[in-house]
Each structure stands twice: as C-alpha cells, then as structure tokens.
Design a protein around this motif. Sequence first.
Motif, PDB file in Angstrom:
ATOM      1  N   LYS A   1      51.090  -4.710 109.491  1.00  0.00           N
ATOM      2  CA  LYS A   1      50.495  -3.605 108.740  1.00  0.00           C
ATOM      3  C   LYS A   1      50.705  -2.282 109.470  1.00  0.00           C
ATOM      4  O   LYS A   1      50.972  -1.247 108.839  1.00  0.00           O
ATOM      5  N   SER A   2      50.587  -2.298 110.791  1.00  0.00           N
ATOM      6  CA  SER A   2      50.778  -1.069 111.563  1.00  0.00           C
ATOM      7  C   SER A   2      52.202  -0.547 111.412  1.00  0.00           C
ATOM      8  O   SER A   2      52.422   0.667 111.291  1.00  0.00           O
ATOM      9  N   PHE A   3      53.164  -1.469 111.418  1.00  0.00           N
ATOM     10  CA  PHE A   3      54.565  -1.066 111.266  1.00  0.00           C
ATOM     11  C   PHE A   3      54.786  -0.392 109.920  1.00  0.00           C
ATOM     12  O   PHE A   3      55.418   0.666 109.836  1.00  0.00           O
ATOM     13  N   PHE A   4      54.263  -1.000 108.847  1.00  0.00           N
ATOM     14  CA  PHE A   4      54.473  -0.428 107.516  1.00  0.00           C
ATOM     15  C   PHE A   4      53.701   0.877 107.330  1.00  0.00           C
ATOM     16  O   PHE A   4      54.127   1.742 106.574  1.00  0.00           O
ATOM     17  N   ARG A   5      52.564   1.010 108.025  1.00  0.00           N
ATOM     18  CA  ARG A   5      51.847   2.288 107.965  1.00  0.00           C
ATOM     19  C   ARG A   5      52.680   3.403 108.588  1.00  0.00           C
ATOM     20  O   ARG A   5      52.820   4.494 108.025  1.00  0.00           O
ATOM     21  N   LEU A   6      53.238   3.125 109.767  1.00  0.00           N
ATOM     22  CA  LEU A   6      54.098   4.113 110.428  1.00  0.00           C
ATOM     23  C   LEU A   6      55.334   4.413 109.593  1.00  0.00           C
ATOM     24  O   LEU A   6      55.770   5.562 109.488  1.00  0.00           O
ATOM     25  N   LEU A   7      55.889   3.365 108.983  1.00  0.00           N
ATOM     26  CA  LEU A   7      57.076   3.558 108.158  1.00  0.00           C
ATOM     27  C   LEU A   7      56.777   4.419 106.944  1.00  0.00           C
ATOM     28  O   LEU A   7      57.577   5.297 106.570  1.00  0.00           O
ATOM     29  N   SER A   8      55.635   4.203 106.314  1.00  0.00           N
ATOM     30  CA  SER A   8      55.276   4.989 105.132  1.00  0.00           C
ATOM     31  C   SER A   8      55.022   6.448 105.493  1.00  0.00           C
ATOM     32  O   SER A   8      55.402   7.356 104.755  1.00  0.00           O
ATOM     33  N   VAL A   9      54.396   6.697 106.668  1.00  0.00           N
ATOM     34  CA  VAL A   9      54.168   8.070 107.122  1.00  0.00           C
ATOM     35  C   VAL A   9      55.495   8.758 107.415  1.00  0.00           C
ATOM     36  O   VAL A   9      55.720   9.921 107.040  1.00  0.00           O
ATOM     37  N   ALA A  10      56.420   8.024 108.075  1.00  0.00           N
ATOM     38  CA  ALA A  10      57.739   8.594 108.385  1.00  0.00           C
ATOM     39  C   ALA A  10      58.500   8.916 107.107  1.00  0.00           C
ATOM     40  O   ALA A  10      59.152   9.968 107.003  1.00  0.00           O
ATOM     41  N   ALA A  11      58.398   8.031 106.104  1.00  0.00           N
ATOM     42  CA  ALA A  11      59.084   8.269 104.838  1.00  0.00           C
ATOM     43  C   ALA A  11      58.532   9.505 104.143  1.00  0.00           C
ATOM     44  O   ALA A  11      59.296  10.314 103.586  1.00  0.00           O
ATOM     45  N   LEU A  12      57.214   9.672 104.187  1.00  0.00           N
ATOM     46  CA  LEU A  12      56.603  10.847 103.569  1.00  0.00           C
ATOM     47  C   LEU A  12      57.062  12.132 104.259  1.00  0.00           C
ATOM     48  O   LEU A  12      57.358  13.137 103.595  1.00  0.00           O
ATOM     49  N   LEU A  13      57.162  12.099 105.576  1.00  0.00           N
ATOM     50  CA  LEU A  13      57.611  13.282 106.318  1.00  0.00           C
ATOM     51  C   LEU A  13      59.055  13.627 105.974  1.00  0.00           C
ATOM     52  O   LEU A  13      59.409  14.806 105.825  1.00  0.00           O
ATOM     53  N   PHE A  14      59.898  12.594 105.843  1.00  0.00           N
ATOM     54  CA  PHE A  14      61.281  12.840 105.444  1.00  0.00           C
ATOM     55  C   PHE A  14      61.338  13.501 104.070  1.00  0.00           C
ATOM     56  O   PHE A  14      62.113  14.428 103.830  1.00  0.00           O
ATOM     57  N   LEU A  15      60.513  13.011 103.146  1.00  0.00           N
ATOM     58  CA  LEU A  15      60.500  13.579 101.798  1.00  0.00           C
ATOM     59  C   LEU A  15      60.043  15.040 101.810  1.00  0.00           C
ATOM     60  O   LEU A  15      60.554  15.875 101.057  1.00  0.00           O
ATOM     61  N   LEU A  16      59.073  15.341 102.676  1.00  0.00           N
ATOM     62  CA  LEU A  16      58.537  16.704 102.729  1.00  0.00           C
ATOM     63  C   LEU A  16      59.520  17.677 103.370  1.00  0.00           C
ATOM     64  O   LEU A  16      59.647  18.822 102.913  1.00  0.00           O
ATOM     65  N   PHE A  17      60.204  17.233 104.421  1.00  0.00           N
ATOM     66  CA  PHE A  17      61.094  18.137 105.143  1.00  0.00           C
ATOM     67  C   PHE A  17      62.493  18.212 104.544  1.00  0.00           C
ATOM     68  O   PHE A  17      63.215  19.179 104.794  1.00  0.00           O
ATOM     69  N   ARG A  18      62.888  17.234 103.772  1.00  0.00           N
ATOM     70  CA  ARG A  18      64.211  17.269 103.129  1.00  0.00           C
ATOM     71  C   ARG A  18      64.058  16.982 101.633  1.00  0.00           C
ATOM     72  O   ARG A  18      64.570  15.985 101.106  1.00  0.00           O
ATOM     73  N   PRO A  19      63.329  17.826 100.912  1.00  0.00           N
ATOM     74  CA  PRO A  19      63.039  17.545  99.497  1.00  0.00           C
ATOM     75  C   PRO A  19      64.284  17.562  98.610  1.00  0.00           C
ATOM     76  O   PRO A  19      64.329  16.859  97.605  1.00  0.00           O
TER      77      PRO A  19
END
Length: 308
Positions: free
Chosen positions: A3-21
């Motif tokens: 669960k911790s891995f997927f939480r970090l992965l989801s946060v990283a994915a959101l940051l990618f979406l925000l910084f490279r829309p």
Amino acid sequence: MKKSFFRLLSVAALLFLLFRPAIAYEGAKNGLILWGSVVVPTLLPFMICSNVIVTLNAIHILIFPVKKLLHRFFCLSDAGSYALVSGLLCGYPMGARTCSDFMDSGRISNKEGKYLLAICNHPSPMFLLGYAASALPAQVPVSLLLLSIYLPIFPVSLAAKALYQVTEPERSQPVSKKAQRSFDDSLMDSCEVMVKIGGYIMLFSILALYITKFPMDAPKYKAVMLGLVEITTGIKAISEAFPGALCGLWIAAASAFGGFSGIFQTKSVIKNAGLSIRHYVAWKAFHSLLTIILFILLSRVPALVPFP
C-alpha cells in the motif's frame, strides 16, 4: 509495504500530471482516440454478441467445428472451449473476461478457470494481421509472427494442465436462472467493461508519452519499455528503432505479453471471480519467452515459414 508503494506512486503520478500538463493532455487524447477509433469498434460488437450467445445457450453451436480438438488436447468443457475460442478471436481481454463470467455463473469450475486464464487471453488475429503486420519489415513474414505467438499456447497448456491437475474435460454445469441475463443487461455489462478498458488505455497512453518525451538518447531502450507498457505505441516505436528480424522479434514478444496496460485491463475483468493476476502475469511472461525462442528458431529455418 504494498500500500505504501502505491501511495507513493499515485502521488508521483499526480505531480507529473501537474508539472507536465501538456504531455498528460496529449497522452490522454491519444489513448481516448485509440480506444474510440480502434478498440470500441473491434471489441464491443464481439463482446455484445458473445453475451447474447451465452444467454441463449448457443455455445455448443459455435464450438462444434473444433469441439473434439479442444476436448481431446486442451481437456476443456464446452464452456471452457468457448472461452478459449473467444479469447483467440477477439483479443485482450475478452478471453479472461469470458473465463471470469463463466466462473461467476458456475459454468466452469475454479480449477478449469485457473487453467483457462493461462491460455485464453491473446492478441486477436485482426490486430496482428492489421496493425502489427503493417509494422513488420519486409523480410519478416506475417506467418512467422502468427506462428511464434500462437504455437506457444500448446506447451503453455501442457504446463498449466500439470500445475492445476487438469486431466479430462469437465461436464457442462447447469446454469441457474439467476445467471441468465437479458439483452439489456448484457449490453450494459459490455459497456461497463469497455469504459474500464478505455480508462486503462488512457492512463497507460499518458505513461507511454512520458517515456517517449523523456530526455534520453536511447531509442531502442525506449522502444522496449514502450512495448512493455502498451503494445500499440510499443509496436510503432519498435518498428522505428529496430531493423530487420530483430524488429519482428520484439514486436512478437510485446504482442504475446500484452503490455502492462493489458495486464491491468485483465485484472479489471477477473477480480470478481477470484482469479490470480500474479499467476496470469507469470503465464504471460512464460508465453513471451517461448515466443522469443520460437521466433529465433523459425527464422533460422526459412523453409518452415512460408513467405506470403
């Protein structure tokens, strides 16, 4: 840990979406175009017709020409034979979805369902003859691609039968009235599955575009990564990055594996039946390895593979 891995992965994915829309927008658009222009027209009609055939108990009519072969070699029941045929003809993830539905309705046993999941989910001949074949170099025959992807089904079947202790075809199970659905129910169920598939195609198309735009001057590595992520984008990248037989080899391997997009699509349609996605991934990896070995062997003996 999981669960911790997927939480970090989801946060990283959101940051990618925000910084490279812009990349996220383009990738999502590409995925939805692929879904709407290719996947829906080719898969949804088959899915609806399959549901109607099952509802009308007409399975035995469709599998009659190959019934004896599938019973004798694959040790499948009538319902299991239909799941294998639908998976071969319709492509990812139709075979797994049919297998899951038949387990839910009691048409096949849990043991046969596990065995079927190892052999029933493959790229369709339409996809291979249309999209994949168009990306092959001129010196690689389409027959080599087809043989290297479909022939491994036989050794995979032998290994899966031994693992799950499948020795003979099971008798067809009576279907309860609760398991029978109306045409409207079948239509809505098919549309729901297509929406799930579209969502995964969109997400993995965004990931594929991020890989494409990544500032790394290594087109071959990128092409292989794209083939692991999503096969349509991957096949195009492989055709541009690799020459000759090596191009055909990687296209065959990517098509046999189905990509992580195909794995997540499969997971979305089998979760209610209790089937293991880990087992499925292991079988697809084994199938892909056999595809690579068979492609190399057949390409070294041209007489065995007729050119078109």
